[in-house]
Design an enzyme around this catalytic site. Structure first.
Site, PDB file in Angstrom:
ATOM      1  N   GLU A   6      40.083   1.310 -13.519  1.00 12.68           N
ATOM      2  CA  GLU A   6      40.898   0.446 -12.641  1.00 12.68           C
ATOM      3  C   GLU A   6      42.367   0.528 -13.052  1.00 12.68           C
ATOM      4  O   GLU A   6      43.059  -0.490 -13.168  1.00 12.68           O
ATOM      5  CB  GLU A   6      40.406  -1.005 -12.723  1.00 12.68           C
ATOM      6  CG  GLU A   6      38.923  -1.177 -12.430  1.00 12.68           C
ATOM      7  CD  GLU A   6      38.455  -2.629 -12.391  1.00 12.68           C
ATOM      8  OE1 GLU A   6      39.296  -3.553 -12.398  1.00 12.68           O
ATOM      9  OE2 GLU A   6      37.222  -2.844 -12.358  1.00 12.68           O
ATOM     10  N   GLU A  12      32.327  -7.069 -17.059  1.00  5.25           N
ATOM     11  CA  GLU A  12      33.056  -8.151 -17.756  1.00  5.25           C
ATOM     12  C   GLU A  12      32.150  -9.197 -18.406  1.00  5.25           C
ATOM     13  O   GLU A  12      32.358 -10.399 -18.248  1.00  5.25           O
ATOM     14  CB  GLU A  12      34.036  -8.816 -16.775  1.00  5.25           C
ATOM     15  CG  GLU A  12      35.023  -7.823 -16.177  1.00  5.25           C
ATOM     16  CD  GLU A  12      35.920  -8.410 -15.081  1.00  5.25           C
ATOM     17  OE1 GLU A  12      35.845  -9.615 -14.808  1.00  5.25           O
ATOM     18  OE2 GLU A  12      36.697  -7.631 -14.501  1.00  5.25           O
TER      19      GLU A  12
HETATM   20  O1  9MR Z   1      41.217  -5.873  -6.506  1.00  7.88           O
HETATM   21  C1  9MR Z   1      40.232  -6.859  -6.310  1.00  7.88           C
HETATM   22  C2  9MR Z   1      40.800  -7.987  -5.452  1.00  7.88           C
HETATM   23  O2  9MR Z   1      41.076  -7.522  -4.140  1.00  7.88           O
HETATM   24  C3  9MR Z   1      39.812  -9.144  -5.395  1.00  7.88           C
HETATM   25  O3  9MR Z   1      40.391 -10.245  -4.734  1.00  7.88           O
HETATM   26  C4  9MR Z   1      39.378  -9.554  -6.804  1.00  7.88           C
HETATM   27  C5  9MR Z   1      38.287 -10.601  -6.787  1.00  7.88           C
HETATM   28  O4  9MR Z   1      37.098 -10.053  -6.290  1.00  7.88           O
HETATM   29  O5  9MR Z   1      38.870  -8.422  -7.504  1.00  7.88           O
HETATM   30  C6  9MR Z   1      39.795  -7.404  -7.666  1.00  7.88           C
HETATM   31  O6  9MR Z   1      39.212  -6.356  -8.416  1.00  7.88           O
HETATM   32  C7  9MR Z   1      38.818  -6.695  -9.749  1.00  7.88           C
HETATM   33  C8  9MR Z   1      37.623  -5.858 -10.099  1.00  7.88           C
HETATM   34  O7  9MR Z   1      36.604  -6.074  -9.158  1.00  7.88           O
HETATM   35  C9  9MR Z   1      37.124  -6.170 -11.499  1.00  7.88           C
HETATM   36  N1  9MR Z   1      38.169  -6.071 -12.481  1.00  7.88           N
HETATM   37  C10 9MR Z   1      39.403  -6.766 -12.185  1.00  7.88           C
HETATM   38  C11 9MR Z   1      39.891  -6.333 -10.797  1.00  7.88           C
HETATM   39  C12 9MR Z   1      41.226  -6.952 -10.495  1.00  7.88           C
HETATM   40  O8  9MR Z   1      41.061  -8.346 -10.414  1.00  7.88           O
END
Ligand code: 9MR
Length: 381
Positions: A268, A161
């Site tokens: 994802e 990102e």
């Molecule tokens: O699914 C993840 C969630 O449990 C966490 O709280 C969050 C923050 O770390 O991250 C989520 O996963 C993210 C991923 O790492 C990067 N892209 C967006 C995803 C959804 O927020």
């Protein structure tokens, strides 16, 4: 109907006594088999699964998926919460679980502006870290984390990102960029290659189906390739909803990144079925919206009509993915089932979303059968 190998039958019988005693449901196909000749099918998996706190989910994951991404456990704040203090317990267990079940393991993620402790960017006397300090921290982190799993990880989301959602700049304003300049991205890829020379190295982001953001990401990745940075692929996160993005944009996105000579992955995937006040596609974890009952209409379950729309949407998306199976390495769902999805907490906390192929009771939804049908149709001579 494909015949299931014995191991798969054993795994499915672990799912629940009800499933084990219902022969029709025992024949639920496995995504990893349906798409075996097309691409890996993965899931983001939380620490509870290898920890044995959820044996039914563990059996579902092992049976259905051919790839595993630790959902949070390889992020900086989990593995190195304090300078030089590493905690690999949860990550080790997830990697071992994936290996035990013959799954490809994906590393997520080495360099991100989020889930990175403040100390990483801090220098002496309340000042920001110097470029030299931050470069040293990046190197030490990548060496330790990617080095620990050398040879066991199929690919790493090296940088996550980094492209801006809007505004005049190509890149997001972040402490990485403020301190190291735009070159922090290339540096991360070079350090990752040194730490694990055989792992595939990816750039991963959301909303790349949106033409303006896609253009910025294409420019960035083209430049990295031209400079000889060791980048192998791009992850399209795939946080979609019932309408956005149009299938034609998903198609164009895969085509355009693949034309750069990059392997493309959907990393994802989920399809949000709940109303939102914010912009579609902007899966920024920092985004928050306030709740209201009308924003949480399916607490009692997903009405049939919406189930069917979700199924049609998944069939449409897998139609696109299958058309690109030559350039698509993997399709990973962000969570094994609806109850485990981050979309129950984001952008409004505490809602009941239904974005995946398995419901909260781990039963396959109409969307699962639609995806399997798309796979079978593509395999037909
Ligand atoms: O699914 C993840 C969630 O449990 C966490 O709280 C969050 C923050 O770390 O991250 C989520 O996963 C993210 C991923 O790492 C990067 N892209 C967006 C995803 C959804 O927020």
């Amino acid at each position: 109907m494909r015949t299931l190998p014995l191991v798969a039958l054993a795994a499915v019988s672990l799912l629940s006594p009800r499933l084990a005693s219902a022969p029709a449901e025992m024949e639920t196909p496995a995504l990893r088999e349906v798409f075996a000749r097309d691409f890996l099918v993965g899931a983001a998996v939380p620490a509870a699964v290898p920890a044995g706190r959820d044996p039914r989910v563990a059996a579902l994951v092992a049976r259905q998926f051919s790839a595993l991404t630790p959902e949070n456990e390889l992020k900086w704040d989990h593995v190195q919460p304090r300078p030089g203090e590493f905690d690999f317990r949860a990550a080790d267990a997830l990697v071992a679980f994936g290996e035990k079940h013959g799954m490809a393991v994906i590393g997520h993620t080495l360099v991100w502006h989020s889930q990175t402790p403040a100390w990483v960017f801090a220098g002496a006397d309340g000042k920001p870290a110097s470029a030299e300090e931050l470069r040293g921290r990046m190197r030490a982190h990548i060496d330790a984390v990617a080095g620990r799993y050398r040879g066991r990880i199929l690919g790493w989301d090296v940088v996550n990102e980094a492209v801006a959602d809007g505004g005049p700049d190509e890149l997001r304003d972040s402490p990485w960029r403020r301190i190291l300049g735009d070159d922090f991205i290339e540096l991360a890829f070079r350090l990752a290659r040194e730490a694990d020379p055989k792992a595939e190295l990816y750039y991963n982001d959301y909303n790349l189906e949106q033409p303006a953001k896609r253009k910025r990401a294409l420019a960035l990745l083209r430049r990295l390739k031209e400079r000889g940075a060791p980048i192998d692929g791009v992850g399209l996160q795939g946080h979609y909803n019932l309408k956005w993005p149009p299938a034609a944009e998903v198609d164009a996105t895969i085509r355009e990144f693949s034309a750069l000579g990059l392997k493309v992955m959907i990393t994802e995937l989920d399809v949000d079925v709940l109303p939102s006040r914010g912009p579609a596609g902007v899966a920024d974890v920092a985004r928050r919206e306030s709740g209201a009952p009308e924003l949480d209409p399916y607490r009692e379950g997903l009405p049939d009509e919406v189930q069917q729309r979700l199924a049609a949407r998944y069939a449409e998306l897998f139609g696109v993915f299958l058309r690109h199976r030559e350039s698509l390495g993997r399709v990973t769902f962000w969570g094994p089932h609806d109850g485990a999805s981050w979309l129950n907490q984001w952008p409004v906390p505490g809602r009941r979303n239904h974005p995946l192929l398995f419901d909260r009771d781990l039963n396959p939804k109409p969307a699962f059968h639609a995806v399997v049908a798309a796979g079978a149709k593509a395999a037909a001579p």
